[in-house]
Scaffold this motif. Structure first.
Motif, PDB file in Angstrom:
ATOM      1  N   MET A 166      51.363   6.681 -26.151  1.00 27.43           N
ATOM      2  CA  MET A 166      50.343   5.627 -26.139  1.00 27.43           C
ATOM      3  C   MET A 166      50.659   4.548 -27.170  1.00 27.43           C
ATOM      4  O   MET A 166      50.465   3.358 -26.918  1.00 27.43           O
ATOM      5  CB  MET A 166      48.958   6.233 -26.365  1.00 27.43           C
ATOM      6  CG  MET A 166      48.467   7.020 -25.190  1.00 27.43           C
ATOM      7  SD  MET A 166      46.804   7.638 -25.456  1.00 27.43           S
ATOM      8  CE  MET A 166      47.036   9.349 -25.069  1.00 27.43           C
ATOM      9  N   ALA A 170      53.297   2.368 -25.738  1.00 28.11           N
ATOM     10  CA  ALA A 170      52.717   1.439 -24.760  1.00 28.11           C
ATOM     11  C   ALA A 170      52.124   0.221 -25.466  1.00 28.11           C
ATOM     12  O   ALA A 170      52.289  -0.917 -25.016  1.00 28.11           O
ATOM     13  CB  ALA A 170      51.650   2.139 -23.924  1.00 28.11           C
ATOM     14  N   GLN A 230      53.350  -3.700 -25.085  1.00 26.94           N
ATOM     15  CA  GLN A 230      52.389  -4.776 -24.793  1.00 26.94           C
ATOM     16  C   GLN A 230      52.483  -5.892 -25.829  1.00 26.94           C
ATOM     17  O   GLN A 230      52.548  -7.068 -25.488  1.00 26.94           O
ATOM     18  CB  GLN A 230      50.959  -4.218 -24.757  1.00 26.94           C
ATOM     19  CG  GLN A 230      49.861  -5.264 -24.666  1.00 26.94           C
ATOM     20  CD  GLN A 230      49.777  -5.911 -23.307  1.00 26.94           C
ATOM     21  OE1 GLN A 230      50.039  -5.263 -22.302  1.00 26.94           O
ATOM     22  NE2 GLN A 230      49.409  -7.176 -23.265  1.00 26.94           N
ATOM     23  N   HIS A 287      45.776  -4.459 -19.253  1.00 25.84           N
ATOM     24  CA  HIS A 287      46.162  -3.068 -19.508  1.00 25.84           C
ATOM     25  C   HIS A 287      45.324  -2.124 -18.655  1.00 25.84           C
ATOM     26  O   HIS A 287      44.114  -2.270 -18.540  1.00 25.84           O
ATOM     27  CB  HIS A 287      45.973  -2.726 -20.992  1.00 25.84           C
ATOM     28  CG  HIS A 287      46.391  -1.329 -21.313  1.00 25.84           C
ATOM     29  ND1 HIS A 287      45.506  -0.285 -21.326  1.00 25.84           N
ATOM     30  CD2 HIS A 287      47.600  -0.807 -21.602  1.00 25.84           C
ATOM     31  CE1 HIS A 287      46.158   0.825 -21.621  1.00 25.84           C
ATOM     32  NE2 HIS A 287      47.431   0.538 -21.784  1.00 25.84           N
ATOM     33  N   SER A 288      45.974  -1.153 -18.055  1.00 26.21           N
ATOM     34  CA  SER A 288      45.275  -0.163 -17.230  1.00 26.21           C
ATOM     35  C   SER A 288      45.355   1.201 -17.908  1.00 26.21           C
ATOM     36  O   SER A 288      46.411   1.831 -17.917  1.00 26.21           O
ATOM     37  CB  SER A 288      45.901  -0.086 -15.834  1.00 26.21           C
ATOM     38  OG  SER A 288      45.356   1.007 -15.133  1.00 26.21           O
ATOM     39  N   TRP A 289      44.234   1.639 -18.464  1.00 25.47           N
ATOM     40  CA  TRP A 289      44.185   2.961 -19.090  1.00 25.47           C
ATOM     41  C   TRP A 289      44.497   4.047 -18.072  1.00 25.47           C
ATOM     42  O   TRP A 289      45.134   5.048 -18.390  1.00 25.47           O
ATOM     43  CB  TRP A 289      42.808   3.205 -19.706  1.00 25.47           C
ATOM     44  CG  TRP A 289      42.639   2.545 -21.026  1.00 25.47           C
ATOM     45  CD1 TRP A 289      42.004   1.362 -21.270  1.00 25.47           C
ATOM     46  CD2 TRP A 289      43.135   3.011 -22.282  1.00 25.47           C
ATOM     47  NE1 TRP A 289      42.077   1.074 -22.603  1.00 25.47           N
ATOM     48  CE2 TRP A 289      42.762   2.067 -23.252  1.00 25.47           C
ATOM     49  CE3 TRP A 289      43.854   4.128 -22.673  1.00 25.47           C
ATOM     50  CZ2 TRP A 289      43.077   2.209 -24.592  1.00 25.47           C
ATOM     51  CZ3 TRP A 289      44.173   4.278 -24.016  1.00 25.47           C
ATOM     52  CH2 TRP A 289      43.782   3.325 -24.955  1.00 25.47           C
ATOM     53  N   MET A 308      48.291   4.210 -17.498  1.00 21.25           N
ATOM     54  CA  MET A 308      48.943   4.763 -18.681  1.00 21.25           C
ATOM     55  C   MET A 308      48.643   6.255 -18.816  1.00 21.25           C
ATOM     56  O   MET A 308      49.547   7.053 -19.047  1.00 21.25           O
ATOM     57  CB  MET A 308      48.499   4.041 -19.952  1.00 21.25           C
ATOM     58  CG  MET A 308      49.213   4.559 -21.206  1.00 21.25           C
ATOM     59  SD  MET A 308      48.581   3.884 -22.734  1.00 21.25           S
ATOM     60  CE  MET A 308      47.002   4.685 -22.832  1.00 21.25           C
ATOM     61  N   ARG A 309      47.388   6.635 -18.651  1.00 20.21           N
ATOM     62  CA  ARG A 309      46.987   8.042 -18.765  1.00 20.21           C
ATOM     63  C   ARG A 309      47.728   8.899 -17.752  1.00 20.21           C
ATOM     64  O   ARG A 309      48.239   9.972 -18.073  1.00 20.21           O
ATOM     65  CB  ARG A 309      45.471   8.152 -18.568  1.00 20.21           C
ATOM     66  CG  ARG A 309      44.914   9.536 -18.745  1.00 20.21           C
ATOM     67  CD  ARG A 309      43.387   9.497 -18.554  1.00 20.21           C
ATOM     68  NE  ARG A 309      42.895  10.721 -18.014  1.00 20.21           N
ATOM     69  CZ  ARG A 309      42.897  11.077 -16.737  1.00 20.21           C
ATOM     70  NH1 ARG A 309      43.362  10.261 -15.827  1.00 20.21           N
ATOM     71  NH2 ARG A 309      42.419  12.233 -16.349  1.00 20.21           N
ATOM     72  N   ASN A 369      50.608   8.288 -16.277  1.00 20.77           N
ATOM     73  CA  ASN A 369      52.026   8.364 -16.621  1.00 20.77           C
ATOM     74  C   ASN A 369      52.280   9.263 -17.828  1.00 20.77           C
ATOM     75  O   ASN A 369      53.272   9.998 -17.862  1.00 20.77           O
ATOM     76  CB  ASN A 369      52.605   6.971 -16.836  1.00 20.77           C
ATOM     77  CG  ASN A 369      52.778   6.232 -15.527  1.00 20.77           C
ATOM     78  OD1 ASN A 369      53.151   6.815 -14.521  1.00 20.77           O
ATOM     79  ND2 ASN A 369      52.489   4.944 -15.538  1.00 20.77           N
ATOM     80  N   VAL A 370      51.401   9.216 -18.821  1.00 23.11           N
ATOM     81  CA  VAL A 370      51.524  10.113 -19.974  1.00 23.11           C
ATOM     82  C   VAL A 370      51.379  11.561 -19.510  1.00 23.11           C
ATOM     83  O   VAL A 370      52.172  12.432 -19.880  1.00 23.11           O
ATOM     84  CB  VAL A 370      50.491   9.768 -21.071  1.00 23.11           C
ATOM     85  CG1 VAL A 370      50.390  10.873 -22.118  1.00 23.11           C
ATOM     86  CG2 VAL A 370      50.851   8.439 -21.739  1.00 23.11           C
TER      87      VAL A 370
END
Length: 102
Positions: free
Chosen positions: A35, A38, A42, A65-67, A70-71, A73-74
């Protein structure tokens, strides 16, 4: 040599458990670092692109940004690590067993 892998997490009230790797891999150091990375990407795109000749309206504004992405993918990265750990243990003939002390 004999090998023992102790990797137990008491399920949460919602039944949440995680895979091999312990706290650091599943909910600690590794997700936090991904995170943080990321955020650095950015920031770099937002503030450092123009000096390198990347000019124009960027799709990487602070509001884009798209949480959720990202979530996901993490979590996929962490699941990949869990899978690799299981494969490595299996390749070394480490047998899976469950022993309860309850």
């Amino acid at each position: 040599a004999k090998v023992a892998v102790l990797d137990f997490v008491k399920p949460s009230p919602r039944g949440t458990v995680w895979g091999l790797g312990g706290t650091c891999v599943n909910v600690g150091c590794i997700p936090k670092k991904l995170m943080h990375y990321a955020a650095l990407v950015q920031e770099s795109i937002t503030y450092d692109a123009e000096p390198f000749g990347i000019i124009g309206k960027s799709t990487f504004s602070r509001n884009s940004h798209s949480w959720e992405v990202m979530r996901e993918n993490v979590q996929n990265y962490i699941h990949g690590l869990n899978f690799k750990y299981r494969v490595n243990l299996r390749e070394k003939n480490v047998k899976k067993g469950i022993r309860s002390t309850i």
